[in-house]
Design an enzyme around this catalytic site. Structure first.
Site, PDB file in Angstrom:
ATOM      1  N   GLY A   1      30.564  90.362  84.150  1.00 45.40           N
ATOM      2  CA  GLY A   1      31.116  90.197  85.716  1.00 45.40           C
ATOM      3  C   GLY A   1      31.658  91.529  86.241  1.00 45.40           C
ATOM      4  O   GLY A   1      31.822  92.421  85.556  1.00 45.40           O
ATOM      5  N   ASP A   2      31.509  91.415  87.642  1.00 42.32           N
ATOM      6  CA  ASP A   2      31.872  92.625  88.451  1.00 42.32           C
ATOM      7  C   ASP A   2      30.867  93.895  88.080  1.00 42.32           C
ATOM      8  O   ASP A   2      31.669  94.816  88.147  1.00 42.32           O
ATOM      9  CB  ASP A   2      33.568  92.907  88.114  1.00 42.32           C
ATOM     10  CG  ASP A   2      34.366  91.787  88.296  1.00 42.32           C
ATOM     11  OD1 ASP A   2      33.894  90.983  89.263  1.00 42.32           O
ATOM     12  OD2 ASP A   2      35.188  91.525  87.611  1.00 42.32           O
ATOM     13  N   GLU A   3      29.750  93.444  87.771  1.00 43.75           N
ATOM     14  CA  GLU A   3      28.810  94.724  87.549  1.00 43.75           C
ATOM     15  C   GLU A   3      28.478  95.458  88.851  1.00 43.75           C
ATOM     16  O   GLU A   3      27.930  96.512  88.873  1.00 43.75           O
ATOM     17  CB  GLU A   3      27.478  94.413  86.796  1.00 43.75           C
ATOM     18  CG  GLU A   3      27.872  93.642  85.497  1.00 43.75           C
ATOM     19  CD  GLU A   3      28.015  92.273  85.499  1.00 43.75           C
ATOM     20  OE1 GLU A   3      28.258  91.871  86.580  1.00 43.75           O
ATOM     21  OE2 GLU A   3      28.035  91.676  84.472  1.00 43.75           O
TER      22      GLU A   3
ATOM     23  N   LYS B   1      26.939  93.463  91.225  1.00 44.13           N
ATOM     24  CA  LYS B   1      25.876  92.565  91.843  1.00 44.13           C
ATOM     25  C   LYS B   1      25.716  92.394  93.425  1.00 44.13           C
ATOM     26  O   LYS B   1      24.570  92.401  94.141  1.00 44.13           O
ATOM     27  CB  LYS B   1      25.983  90.888  91.244  1.00 44.13           C
ATOM     28  CG  LYS B   1      25.902  91.000  89.846  1.00 44.13           C
ATOM     29  CD  LYS B   1      26.216  89.537  89.109  1.00 44.13           C
ATOM     30  CE  LYS B   1      27.666  89.180  89.465  1.00 44.13           C
ATOM     31  NZ  LYS B   1      28.753  89.794  88.917  1.00 44.13           N
TER      32      LYS B   1
ATOM     33  N   GLY C   1      33.653  87.399  93.205  1.00 41.61           N
ATOM     34  CA  GLY C   1      34.304  88.468  94.171  1.00 41.61           C
ATOM     35  C   GLY C   1      33.453  89.660  94.262  1.00 41.61           C
ATOM     36  O   GLY C   1      33.183  90.190  93.153  1.00 41.61           O
ATOM     37  N   HIS C   2      32.849  89.936  95.420  1.00 43.88           N
ATOM     38  CA  HIS C   2      31.835  90.924  95.526  1.00 43.88           C
ATOM     39  C   HIS C   2      32.313  91.942  96.668  1.00 43.88           C
ATOM     40  O   HIS C   2      32.959  91.334  97.609  1.00 43.88           O
ATOM     41  CB  HIS C   2      30.437  90.422  95.871  1.00 43.88           C
ATOM     42  CG  HIS C   2      30.225  89.581  94.935  1.00 43.88           C
ATOM     43  ND1 HIS C   2      29.877  89.452  93.586  1.00 43.88           N
ATOM     44  CD2 HIS C   2      29.554  88.368  95.356  1.00 43.88           C
ATOM     45  CE1 HIS C   2      29.525  88.349  93.088  1.00 43.88           C
ATOM     46  NE2 HIS C   2      29.161  87.433  94.191  1.00 43.88           N
TER      47      HIS C   2
ATOM     48  N   GLN D   1      29.303  85.799  88.411  1.00 50.31           N
ATOM     49  CA  GLN D   1      29.550  85.998  87.061  1.00 50.31           C
ATOM     50  C   GLN D   1      28.557  86.736  86.250  1.00 50.31           C
ATOM     51  O   GLN D   1      28.068  87.357  86.929  1.00 50.31           O
ATOM     52  CB  GLN D   1      29.977  84.484  86.181  1.00 50.31           C
ATOM     53  CG  GLN D   1      31.249  83.951  86.963  1.00 50.31           C
ATOM     54  CD  GLN D   1      31.036  82.996  87.978  1.00 50.31           C
ATOM     55  OE1 GLN D   1      30.080  82.177  88.259  1.00 50.31           O
ATOM     56  NE2 GLN D   1      31.778  83.377  89.196  1.00 50.31           N
TER      57      GLN D   1
ATOM     58  N   ASP E   1      28.467 107.146  88.240  1.00 47.57           N
ATOM     59  CA  ASP E   1      29.409 108.128  88.695  1.00 47.57           C
ATOM     60  C   ASP E   1      30.873 108.232  88.062  1.00 47.57           C
ATOM     61  O   ASP E   1      31.487 109.333  87.978  1.00 47.57           O
ATOM     62  CB  ASP E   1      29.622 108.157  90.276  1.00 47.57           C
ATOM     63  CG  ASP E   1      30.124 106.762  90.780  1.00 47.57           C
ATOM     64  OD1 ASP E   1      29.229 106.024  90.691  1.00 47.57           O
ATOM     65  OD2 ASP E   1      31.170 106.700  91.073  1.00 47.57           O
TER      66      ASP E   1
HETATM   67  P1  GDP Z   1      30.147  92.074  91.611  1.00 46.33           P
HETATM   68  O1  GDP Z   1      31.185  90.696  91.185  1.00 46.33           O
HETATM   69  O2  GDP Z   1      29.119  92.141  90.426  1.00 46.33           O
HETATM   70  O3  GDP Z   1      29.680  92.107  92.815  1.00 46.33           O
HETATM   71  O4  GDP Z   1      31.114  93.539  91.378  1.00 46.33           O
HETATM   72  P2  GDP Z   1      32.469  93.389  92.460  1.00 46.33           P
HETATM   73  O5  GDP Z   1      32.186  93.883  93.647  1.00 46.33           O
HETATM   74  O6  GDP Z   1      33.499  92.402  91.852  1.00 46.33           O
HETATM   75  O7  GDP Z   1      32.813  94.957  91.360  1.00 46.33           O
HETATM   76  C1  GDP Z   1      32.081  96.162  91.840  1.00 46.33           C
HETATM   77  C2  GDP Z   1      32.920  97.268  92.240  1.00 46.33           C
HETATM   78  O8  GDP Z   1      32.176  98.751  91.956  1.00 46.33           O
HETATM   79  C3  GDP Z   1      33.052  97.105  93.914  1.00 46.33           C
HETATM   80  O9  GDP Z   1      34.363  97.435  94.146  1.00 46.33           O
HETATM   81  C4  GDP Z   1      31.714  97.897  94.298  1.00 46.33           C
HETATM   82  O10 GDP Z   1      32.111  98.519  95.507  1.00 46.33           O
HETATM   83  C5  GDP Z   1      31.923  99.147  93.189  1.00 46.33           C
HETATM   84  N1  GDP Z   1      30.766  99.804  93.149  1.00 46.33           N
HETATM   85  C6  GDP Z   1      29.389  99.135  92.893  1.00 46.33           C
HETATM   86  N2  GDP Z   1      28.546 100.094  92.418  1.00 46.33           N
HETATM   87  C7  GDP Z   1      29.085 101.089  92.431  1.00 46.33           C
HETATM   88  C8  GDP Z   1      28.938 102.568  91.888  1.00 46.33           C
HETATM   89  O11 GDP Z   1      27.803 102.995  91.605  1.00 46.33           O
HETATM   90  N3  GDP Z   1      29.704 103.510  91.986  1.00 46.33           N
HETATM   91  C9  GDP Z   1      31.181 103.144  91.978  1.00 46.33           C
HETATM   92  N4  GDP Z   1      32.064 104.170  92.161  1.00 46.33           N
HETATM   93  N5  GDP Z   1      31.446 101.938  92.474  1.00 46.33           N
HETATM   94  C10 GDP Z   1      30.563 100.906  92.593  1.00 46.33           C
HETATM   95  P1  IMO Z   2      31.706  87.819  89.611  1.00 45.53           P
HETATM   96  O1  IMO Z   2      30.666  87.255  90.253  1.00 45.53           O
HETATM   97  C1  IMO Z   2      34.467  88.577  86.369  1.00 45.53           C
HETATM   98  C2  IMO Z   2      36.004  84.869  84.507  1.00 45.53           C
HETATM   99  C3  IMO Z   2      37.611  84.878  84.508  1.00 45.53           C
HETATM  100  C4  IMO Z   2      38.076  84.012  83.266  1.00 45.53           C
HETATM  101  C5  IMO Z   2      36.540  83.118  83.208  1.00 45.53           C
HETATM  102  C6  IMO Z   2      36.570  81.818  83.349  1.00 45.53           C
HETATM  103  O2  IMO Z   2      32.693  88.694  90.751  1.00 45.53           O
HETATM  104  O3  IMO Z   2      31.122  88.962  88.744  1.00 45.53           O
HETATM  105  P2  IMO Z   2      36.753  80.482  85.808  1.00 45.53           P
HETATM  106  O4  IMO Z   2      37.715  80.571  87.008  1.00 45.53           O
HETATM  107  O5  IMO Z   2      35.234  80.720  86.248  1.00 45.53           O
HETATM  108  O6  IMO Z   2      36.851  79.199  85.129  1.00 45.53           O
HETATM  109  O7  IMO Z   2      37.175  81.508  84.837  1.00 45.53           O
HETATM  110  O8  IMO Z   2      35.519  83.815  83.689  1.00 45.53           O
HETATM  111  N1  IMO Z   2      35.308  84.934  85.603  1.00 45.53           N
HETATM  112  C7  IMO Z   2      34.903  86.461  86.160  1.00 45.53           C
HETATM  113  N2  IMO Z   2      34.886  87.497  85.774  1.00 45.53           N
HETATM  114  N3  IMO Z   2      33.754  88.430  87.458  1.00 45.53           N
HETATM  115  C8  IMO Z   2      33.464  87.347  87.925  1.00 45.53           C
HETATM  116  O9  IMO Z   2      32.747  86.784  89.024  1.00 45.53           O
HETATM  117  C9  IMO Z   2      34.061  85.912  87.165  1.00 45.53           C
HETATM  118  N4  IMO Z   2      34.172  84.747  87.567  1.00 45.53           N
HETATM  119  C10 IMO Z   2      34.895  84.140  86.678  1.00 45.53           C
HETATM  120  O10 IMO Z   2      38.196  85.922  84.558  1.00 45.53           O
HETATM  121  O11 IMO Z   2      37.685  84.997  82.127  1.00 45.53           O
HETATM  122 MG    MG Z   3      33.229  90.634  91.309  1.00 43.70          MG
END
Ligand code: GDP
Ligand code: IMO
Ligand code: MG
Length: 428
Positions: free
Chosen positions: A12-14, A16, A40-41, A223, A332
């Site tokens: 997660g949090d890549e 997306k 959370g994005h 996720q 980066d």
């Molecule tokens: P998601 O849940 O997969 O949409 O990812 P999140 O938004 O939770 O977390 C990704 C974080 O990395 C966010 O704060 C983005 O603004 C940031 N981000 C995305 N792409 C890049 C990148 O190429 N470089 C940097 N430094 N930050 C990035």
């Molecule tokens: P995005 O879309 C990262 C993790 C939680 C926990 C596990 C189970 O932003 O990538 P839950 O509340 O779903 O039952 O929690 O999954 N988790 C995430 N980790 N990014 C997310 O979403 C996540 N959504 C759930 O931290 O380990």
């Molecule tokens: Mg996220």
């Protein structure tokens, strides 16, 4: 290409959201098909930041946005998010946002259950987001859920709520927690119903129409594959199927609607919450990645655990997700490191392993086998052409491609929407 599916290829949090928003420039429709407001994005557009949880990321570009039946819907969370967007001058109307009639609802007792159970688990806790996601999916499968369309029928709602609260209150009592009354829950439901029901729409019919009209559809996964309830690090996972095969089920379309399947991975690895993480770093390199990558959860604010890129884990995602290509994010963040490591295998009890095992205790004992590549001192921040990347960065990307067996189709070099390199033409 009339559709693209975007899924996380790690924990997660890549990034997306950034890629969905970027691809949405050409999309007509953006569809969420699983998860809930545990996602959370963060999107950055011309220096302005937008945070999304439940709303599809295409909403920032005012694209038709669908919340499919595979999503568990917290009505209050959705209304709050819509209000937050209103404050940022983005107005979300029923013309833009459409929610499936058969979405299971997250009610206050789901949230209480999620949090109470996590407390009771003590050091075995999953580290959930505490938003009621798990209990809501359990109720869906147990045929106890209240769905959005039930809000139209007071008779149905009445007996469904009895059944749901009977179950929740029994559990809450055994956990020593306060019970929920039918009166309070009904009051809550009636309050949100009038505001949420205008967004309800016949999604399968609409999707069939969009497909017939050859609209360009983006399926937005939340996720990630390592959090998938079947293929992830069970039980330290979320409660939905996050793999691309879920797109059809979670949106009321067929199994062939997903199109090109794009996995999203960071150029390193992070995880928030508990559970195995073979390449996790506890040293200065880990701190460097966490600080430079601003690795704090969007939803809970928790610091994310950081580690090197794990090619075995991403290869597992390629296999179970049927990925066609990968977007490599946050390149980066690696700028300035003298050396960069990639896990190319694991040592497990003296043997070498080149796959991700499903058993938990084995996952915990995996010792990564690393290949070390030279880092680069130049900044890649904001670079928009693959050929302009430092040679060492290009070698790093090529090595990952060779290890995971699919091309890196997109490279991201900053949080900004436009700082994105497309190295495989996804539009053709
Ligand atoms: P998601 O849940 O997969 O949409 O990812 P999140 O938004 O939770 O977390 C990704 C974080 O990395 C966010 O704060 C983005 O603004 C940031 N981000 C995305 N792409 C890049 C990148 O190429 N470089 C940097 N430094 N930050 C990035
Ligand atoms: P995005 O879309 C990262 C993790 C939680 C926990 C596990 C189970 O932003 O990538 P839950 O509340 O779903 O039952 O929690 O999954 N988790 C995430 N980790 N990014 C997310 O979403 C996540 N959504 C759930 O931290 O380990
Ligand atoms: Mg996220």
């Amino acid at each position: 290409m009339s559709s693209i599916t975007i899924v996380g290829a790690q924990w997660g949090d890549e990034g997306k959201g950034k890629i969905v928003d970027w691809l949405a420039s050409k999309a007509d429709i953006v569809v969420r098909f699983q998860g809930g407001h545990n996602a959370g994005h963060t999107l950055v557009v011309e220096g302005k930041s937008y945070k999304l949880s439940l709303l599809p990321s295409g909403i920032v570009r005012q694209k038709t946005s669908i919340i499919g039946n595979g999503v568990v819907l917290d009505p209050q969370a959705l209304l709050k998010e819509i209000a937050r967007f209103r404050d940022q001058n983005i107005h979300i109307t029923p013309e833009i946002l459409k929610v499936a009639e058969n979405c299971p609802l997250i009610l206050p007792s789901h949230v209480a259950l999620d949090q109470a159970r996590e407390r009771a688990r003590g050091d075995k806790k999953i580290g959930t987001t505490g938003r009621g996601i798990g209990p809501a999916y359990e109720d869906k499968v147990a045929r106890r859920a209240i769905r959005l369309c039930d809000l139209l029928e007071s008779k149905t709602l009445n007996w469904r709520l009895d059944e749901l609260l009977f179950h929740h209150n029994a559990l809450l009592t055994s956990l020593g927690e306060k019970n929920f009354t039918k009166e309070d829950t009904l009051r809550y439901i009636n309050e949100v119903a009038t505001q949420i029901l205008p967004f309800m729409a016949p999604i399968p019919e609409l999707m069939a129409q969009y497909i017939h009209e050859n609209k360009f559809i983006l399926f937005e996964g939340a996720q990630a594959i390592m959090l998938d309830v079947d293929h992830g690090t069970y039980p330290f996972v979320t409660s939905s199927n996050t793999v691309p095969s879920q797109t059809g089920i979670g949106s009321g379309t067929g199994p062939r609607s997903g199109g090109y399947i794009l996995g999203i991975a960071k150029a390193y690895t992070t995880r928030v919450g508990e559970g195995p993480f073979p390449t996790e770093l506890f040293d200065e390199d880990g701190q460097y990645l966490g600080k430079k990558g601003c690795e704090f959860g969007t939803v809970t604010g928790r610091p994310r655990r950081c580690g090197w890129f794990d090619s075995i884990l991403v290869k597992h995602a390629v296999q179970v997700g049927g990925l066609d290509g990968l977007a490599l994010m946050k390149l980066d963040v690696l700028d300035g490191l003298t050396e960069i490591k990639i896990a190319t295998g694991y040592e497990l009890d003296g043997a070498v392993l080149h796959r991700f095992p499903y058993n938990l205790e084995a996952q915990k004992r995996l010792k990564p086998i690393y290949e070390t590549l030279p880092g680069w001192s130049e900044s890649t921040y904001g670079i928009r052409l693959r050929s302009e990347l430092p040679v060492a960065a290009q070698r790093y990307i090529e090595r990952i491609e060779a290890l995971i067996g699919v091309p890196i189709s997109i490279i991201s070099t900053s949080p900004e929407r436009e700082d994105t390199i497309m190295s495989v033409n996804l539009w053709s």
